[in-house]
Design a protein around this motif. Structure first.
Motif, mmCIF file in Angstrom:
data_model
loop_
_atom_site.group_PDB
_atom_site.id
_atom_site.type_symbol
_atom_site.label_atom_id
_atom_site.label_comp_id
_atom_site.label_asym_id
_atom_site.label_seq_id
_atom_site.Cartn_x
_atom_site.Cartn_y
_atom_site.Cartn_z
ATOM 1 N N ARG A 198 0.831 -1.211 0.000
ATOM 2 C CA ARG A 198 0.000 0.000 0.000
ATOM 3 C C ARG A 198 0.864 1.259 0.000
ATOM 4 O O ARG A 198 2.022 1.235 0.406
ATOM 5 C CB ARG A 198 -0.889 0.000 1.229
ATOM 6 N N ASN A 199 0.273 2.314 -0.434
ATOM 7 C CA ASN A 199 0.930 3.616 -0.426
ATOM 8 C C ASN A 199 1.057 4.082 1.019
ATOM 9 O O ASN A 199 0.083 4.064 1.768
ATOM 10 C CB ASN A 199 0.111 4.599 -1.250
ATOM 11 N N ARG A 200 2.223 4.471 1.408
ATOM 12 C CA ARG A 200 2.468 4.822 2.797
ATOM 13 C C ARG A 200 2.036 6.239 3.119
ATOM 14 O O ARG A 200 2.030 6.647 4.275
ATOM 15 C CB ARG A 200 3.947 4.658 3.120
ATOM 16 N N THR A 201 1.742 7.045 2.139
ATOM 17 C CA THR A 201 1.345 8.424 2.410
ATOM 18 C C THR A 201 -0.161 8.510 2.494
ATOM 19 O O THR A 201 -0.887 7.703 1.920
ATOM 20 C CB THR A 201 1.843 9.369 1.322
ATOM 21 N N TYR B 137 0.662 16.076 9.063
ATOM 22 C CA TYR B 137 -0.392 15.047 9.138
ATOM 23 C C TYR B 137 0.013 13.751 8.425
ATOM 24 O O TYR B 137 -0.409 12.669 8.819
ATOM 25 C CB TYR B 137 -1.712 15.589 8.589
ATOM 26 N N GLN B 138 0.856 13.828 7.412
ATOM 27 C CA GLN B 138 1.369 12.608 6.782
ATOM 28 C C GLN B 138 2.255 11.841 7.752
ATOM 29 O O GLN B 138 2.169 10.613 7.854
ATOM 30 C CB GLN B 138 2.133 12.949 5.501
ATOM 31 N N GLN B 139 3.098 12.548 8.488
ATOM 32 C CA GLN B 139 3.936 11.897 9.490
ATOM 33 C C GLN B 139 3.078 11.279 10.594
ATOM 34 O O GLN B 139 3.341 10.166 11.062
ATOM 35 C CB GLN B 139 4.933 12.909 10.106
ATOM 36 N N GLN B 140 2.058 11.989 10.992
ATOM 37 C CA GLN B 140 1.163 11.451 12.021
ATOM 38 C C GLN B 140 0.478 10.174 11.518
ATOM 39 O O GLN B 140 0.349 9.194 12.262
ATOM 40 C CB GLN B 140 0.121 12.510 12.395
ATOM 41 N N HIS B 141 0.099 10.168 10.279
ATOM 42 C CA HIS B 141 -0.541 8.977 9.689
ATOM 43 C C HIS B 141 0.437 7.807 9.632
ATOM 44 O O HIS B 141 0.082 6.663 9.962
ATOM 45 C CB HIS B 141 -1.060 9.301 8.282
ATOM 46 N N LEU B 142 1.684 8.040 9.244
ATOM 47 C CA LEU B 142 2.694 6.979 9.184
ATOM 48 C C LEU B 142 2.950 6.392 10.569
ATOM 49 O O LEU B 142 3.074 5.163 10.723
ATOM 50 C CB LEU B 142 3.988 7.504 8.581
ATOM 51 N N LYS B 143 3.035 7.241 11.590
ATOM 52 C CA LYS B 143 3.225 6.739 12.954
ATOM 53 C C LYS B 143 2.051 5.864 13.387
ATOM 54 O O LYS B 143 2.239 4.817 14.028
ATOM 55 C CB LYS B 143 3.407 7.913 13.921
#
Length: 172
Positions: free
Chosen positions: A116-119, A151-157
């Motif tokens: 899956r796309n990580r972003t 928010y992308q970093q928050q989603h990855l975490k």
């Protein structure tokens, strides 16, 4: 003796000729024919129709089974050939349909098991710039690239946390 007497009188009565009685008729003897005889219309029975259908069916089967002129196939043989061709057509259709279903199943597994796309894509980043468009001086809108990256970093975490939790549950 009375029984003998009764029996004898019975035999005498039976031996005497009976008197001819003139019976009175109330029919059309005087030309006054008021009562007509009822005519009964008998319908043809089931046996008649079965016999007629059997004769007609036998004639049709005979005509259908005879070969045509110049050695052509009989009509019955042509029907059987068309039926076999139709059966062959259905077999071909079924094979194509089975192949299509198998290909769809392979595609589904390919798509479900793909990485899956990580972003995390925002549907419309302009959601952060909502507000009144009136009385805003030019150049006063904030650049939201930093907010999108946050928010992308928050989603990855969050995704990493979920993956660790699933791995721990799978090991138990």
């Amino acid at each position: 003796m009375s029984a003998i007497r009764q029996r004898a009188s019975l035999l005498i009565r039976q031996a005497r000729p009976q008197a001819v009685r003139n019976t009175r008729r109330y029919g059309s003897s005087h030309g006054h024919d008021h009562h007509h005889e009822h005519t009964v219309e008998e319908k043809l029975g089931t046996g008649f129709y079965l016999t007629a259908a059997t004769l007609a069916g036998t004639w049709v089967v005979y005509k259908v089974s005879r070969p045509g002129k110049d050695g052509e196939l009989s009509t019955f043989s042509k029907w059987l050939k068309e039926w076999a061709d139709l059966h062959q057509t259905w077999e071909t259709r079924n094979d194509l349909l089975a192949a299509a279903v198998e290909q769809a199943a392979q595609d589904k597994h390919l798509l479900l098991n793909a990485p899956r796309n990580r972003t995390h894509d925002l549907r419309f980043p302009e959601v952060f710039n909502t507000g009144s468009p009136f009385n805003v001086p030019a150049g006063h809108y904030v650049n939201i690239d930093k907010v999108v990256a946050h928010y992308q970093q928050q989603h990855l975490k969050e995704e990493e946390r979920k993956a660790k939790k699933l791995a721990a549950a799978a090991q138990q």
